[in-house]
Write a protein that holds these residues in place. Sequence first.
Motif, PDB file in Angstrom:
ATOM      1  N   ILE A 112       0.807  -1.212   0.000  1.00 37.43           N
ATOM      2  CA  ILE A 112       0.000   0.000   0.000  1.00 37.43           C
ATOM      3  C   ILE A 112       0.846   1.271   0.000  1.00 37.43           C
ATOM      4  O   ILE A 112       0.503   2.254  -0.678  1.00 37.43           O
ATOM      5  CB  ILE A 112      -1.001  -0.005   1.184  1.00 37.43           C
ATOM      6  CG1 ILE A 112      -2.018   1.139   1.028  1.00 37.43           C
ATOM      7  CG2 ILE A 112      -0.293   0.033   2.514  1.00 37.43           C
ATOM      8  CD1 ILE A 112      -2.881   1.046  -0.196  1.00 37.43           C
ATOM      9  N   GLU A 113       1.961   1.281   0.702  1.00 37.88           N
ATOM     10  CA  GLU A 113       2.769   2.506   0.727  1.00 37.88           C
ATOM     11  C   GLU A 113       3.307   2.817  -0.660  1.00 37.88           C
ATOM     12  O   GLU A 113       3.275   3.971  -1.106  1.00 37.88           O
ATOM     13  CB  GLU A 113       3.906   2.374   1.738  1.00 37.88           C
ATOM     14  CG  GLU A 113       3.457   2.464   3.181  1.00 37.88           C
ATOM     15  CD  GLU A 113       4.631   2.544   4.138  1.00 37.88           C
ATOM     16  OE1 GLU A 113       5.756   2.869   3.691  1.00 37.88           O
ATOM     17  OE2 GLU A 113       4.429   2.284   5.340  1.00 37.88           O
ATOM     18  N   ALA A 114       3.795   1.800  -1.356  1.00 37.31           N
ATOM     19  CA  ALA A 114       4.325   2.016  -2.707  1.00 37.31           C
ATOM     20  C   ALA A 114       3.213   2.394  -3.671  1.00 37.31           C
ATOM     21  O   ALA A 114       3.385   3.287  -4.522  1.00 37.31           O
ATOM     22  CB  ALA A 114       5.047   0.768  -3.191  1.00 37.31           C
ATOM     23  N   LEU A 115       2.075   1.745  -3.537  1.00 37.34           N
ATOM     24  CA  LEU A 115       0.950   2.081  -4.406  1.00 37.34           C
ATOM     25  C   LEU A 115       0.515   3.524  -4.196  1.00 37.34           C
ATOM     26  O   LEU A 115       0.311   4.281  -5.144  1.00 37.34           O
ATOM     27  CB  LEU A 115      -0.231   1.142  -4.132  1.00 37.34           C
ATOM     28  CG  LEU A 115      -0.143  -0.283  -4.644  1.00 37.34           C
ATOM     29  CD1 LEU A 115      -1.293  -1.116  -4.088  1.00 37.34           C
ATOM     30  CD2 LEU A 115      -0.160  -0.317  -6.173  1.00 37.34           C
ATOM     31  N   ASP A 116       0.378   3.894  -2.919  1.00 37.41           N
ATOM     32  CA  ASP A 116      -0.096   5.234  -2.620  1.00 37.41           C
ATOM     33  C   ASP A 116       0.918   6.293  -3.051  1.00 37.41           C
ATOM     34  O   ASP A 116       0.554   7.317  -3.625  1.00 37.41           O
ATOM     35  CB  ASP A 116      -0.369   5.341  -1.117  1.00 37.41           C
ATOM     36  CG  ASP A 116      -1.143   6.594  -0.769  1.00 37.41           C
ATOM     37  OD1 ASP A 116      -2.254   6.772  -1.295  1.00 37.41           O
ATOM     38  OD2 ASP A 116      -0.617   7.416  -0.002  1.00 37.41           O
ATOM     39  N   ARG A 117       2.175   6.016  -2.809  1.00 38.01           N
ATOM     40  CA  ARG A 117       3.227   6.958  -3.186  1.00 38.01           C
ATOM     41  C   ARG A 117       3.308   7.116  -4.700  1.00 38.01           C
ATOM     42  O   ARG A 117       3.629   8.192  -5.213  1.00 38.01           O
ATOM     43  CB  ARG A 117       4.564   6.468  -2.620  1.00 38.01           C
ATOM     44  CG  ARG A 117       5.718   7.444  -2.752  1.00 38.01           C
ATOM     45  CD  ARG A 117       6.912   6.999  -1.917  1.00 38.01           C
ATOM     46  NE  ARG A 117       7.346   5.650  -2.249  1.00 38.01           N
ATOM     47  CZ  ARG A 117       7.256   4.606  -1.429  1.00 38.01           C
ATOM     48  NH1 ARG A 117       6.711   4.730  -0.229  1.00 38.01           N
ATOM     49  NH2 ARG A 117       7.688   3.416  -1.798  1.00 38.01           N
ATOM     50  N   GLY A 118       2.996   6.043  -5.418  1.00 38.88           N
ATOM     51  CA  GLY A 118       3.106   6.083  -6.869  1.00 38.88           C
ATOM     52  C   GLY A 118       1.882   6.597  -7.590  1.00 38.88           C
ATOM     53  O   GLY A 118       1.910   6.759  -8.819  1.00 38.88           O
ATOM     54  N   PHE A 119       0.802   6.893  -6.852  1.00 37.76           N
ATOM     55  CA  PHE A 119      -0.409   7.380  -7.517  1.00 37.76           C
ATOM     56  C   PHE A 119      -0.149   8.779  -8.060  1.00 37.76           C
ATOM     57  O   PHE A 119       0.238   9.676  -7.310  1.00 37.76           O
ATOM     58  CB  PHE A 119      -1.595   7.404  -6.548  1.00 37.76           C
ATOM     59  CG  PHE A 119      -2.921   7.563  -7.228  1.00 37.76           C
ATOM     60  CD1 PHE A 119      -3.662   6.453  -7.602  1.00 37.76           C
ATOM     61  CD2 PHE A 119      -3.432   8.825  -7.518  1.00 37.76           C
ATOM     62  CE1 PHE A 119      -4.888   6.592  -8.236  1.00 37.76           C
ATOM     63  CE2 PHE A 119      -4.646   8.974  -8.153  1.00 37.76           C
ATOM     64  CZ  PHE A 119      -5.374   7.852  -8.521  1.00 37.76           C
ATOM     65  N   PRO A 120      -0.328   8.995  -9.355  1.00 38.69           N
ATOM     66  CA  PRO A 120       0.014  10.303  -9.924  1.00 38.69           C
ATOM     67  C   PRO A 120      -0.901  11.405  -9.401  1.00 38.69           C
ATOM     68  O   PRO A 120      -2.076  11.165  -9.097  1.00 38.69           O
ATOM     69  CB  PRO A 120      -0.166  10.098 -11.423  1.00 38.69           C
ATOM     70  CG  PRO A 120      -1.108   8.947 -11.543  1.00 38.69           C
ATOM     71  CD  PRO A 120      -0.835   8.058 -10.370  1.00 38.69           C
ATOM     72  N   ALA A 121      -0.370  12.606  -9.326  1.00 40.78           N
ATOM     73  CA  ALA A 121      -1.143  13.759  -8.843  1.00 40.78           C
ATOM     74  C   ALA A 121      -2.044  14.260  -9.971  1.00 40.78           C
ATOM     75  O   ALA A 121      -1.864  15.368 -10.495  1.00 40.78           O
ATOM     76  CB  ALA A 121      -0.208  14.848  -8.357  1.00 40.78           C
ATOM     77  N   VAL A 122      -3.025  13.446 -10.318  1.00 39.63           N
ATOM     78  CA  VAL A 122      -3.871  13.770 -11.472  1.00 39.63           C
ATOM     79  C   VAL A 122      -4.615  15.084 -11.273  1.00 39.63           C
ATOM     80  O   VAL A 122      -4.935  15.777 -12.248  1.00 39.63           O
ATOM     81  CB  VAL A 122      -4.859  12.623 -11.783  1.00 39.63           C
ATOM     82  CG1 VAL A 122      -4.116  11.382 -12.243  1.00 39.63           C
ATOM     83  CG2 VAL A 122      -5.747  12.314 -10.584  1.00 39.63           C
ATOM     84  N   HIS A 123      -4.884  15.444 -10.018  1.00 36.84           N
ATOM     85  CA  HIS A 123      -5.654  16.664  -9.757  1.00 36.84           C
ATOM     86  C   HIS A 123      -4.886  17.924 -10.141  1.00 36.84           C
ATOM     87  O   HIS A 123      -5.463  19.010 -10.173  1.00 36.84           O
ATOM     88  CB  HIS A 123      -6.059  16.717  -8.286  1.00 36.84           C
ATOM     89  CG  HIS A 123      -4.909  16.816  -7.341  1.00 36.84           C
ATOM     90  ND1 HIS A 123      -4.096  15.743  -7.053  1.00 36.84           N
ATOM     91  CD2 HIS A 123      -4.427  17.854  -6.610  1.00 36.84           C
ATOM     92  CE1 HIS A 123      -3.169  16.110  -6.200  1.00 36.84           C
ATOM     93  NE2 HIS A 123      -3.341  17.392  -5.915  1.00 36.84           N
TER      94      HIS A 123
END
Length: 311
Positions: free
Chosen positions: A13-24
Amino acid sequence: MSRELDPQIAQLIEALDRGFPAVHTMTGAQARATIRSRFVAPTAPEPVAALEDRSVGEVPVRIYHPAGHSRPLPVLVYAHGGGFVFCDLDSHDGLCRDIANRLGAIVVSVGYRLAPEHAWPTAAEDVYAVTRWVSDNCAALGADAGRIAVGGDSAGGNLAAVTALMARDRGGPALVAQLLVYPMITPDFATESYRRYGTGYYNPAEALRWYWDQYAPNASDRTHPYLSPLHAELAGLPPAVVVIAGHDPLRDEGLRYGEALAAAGVPTLVRRFDGGIHGFMTMPSLDLAQAARAQLCRDAAALLAGAPARG
């Protein structure tokens, strides 16, 4: 199920969350390019009996025929997730192949037009138009006109729910099921699940707000039943299966919609995967994703056979 985060997801989860692009912080085109750049097609996709890419009007579709089943087959019209802004036929190709084979059904995946260039109600009208086309062309597809379902995940779950409403309101086609996988149901950001899971769980609240801003920039549209099905009269809709991820900002609106459907007399089965995060069913390496896919297809198979799905 345990209300703890699934152990496999907890490791990621930490890697997934960190890797989520700042689409906003992006335009729709930038977000699409970013998501697309991260997509890695499998070297050996799951085989199906036949696959066809074609268009219905302006809308691309991909049609999957399962292996080892005789015609006519049930058919599922499927709308991919991606916040109404990104993802496409390729991003959900693996999931659609798997559903086709597990369910023994033709799957018609819809490449609906994306926001913000095509704001509400374009995507919903695209999915409905493809559903009508499927109904009108069942003989050519090898499909059973009496066994048509709609489904989708996330934003696609919204579009499937809305298509079911449109089909009821517009005199068809007759649908036997709606499969709603952690659906985006209403732009309500004040729920308990938004508060608890809006940060740190891969699908952040700021991205979800941005998705709604791209798809429905006019606040006056946001209570329309074809945008937010919670505002609809729900009686007379086809039976529903609602898949809920427990660690998901969208958890509460999905649960509310399941409750509202049941209260309106719609046979509704809510499947909770409390250890899951938003999008987990498109992560095939997860045991939880495999379990959820299997359960969804068992429930769908029962509905497509005319039997009630069992809790």
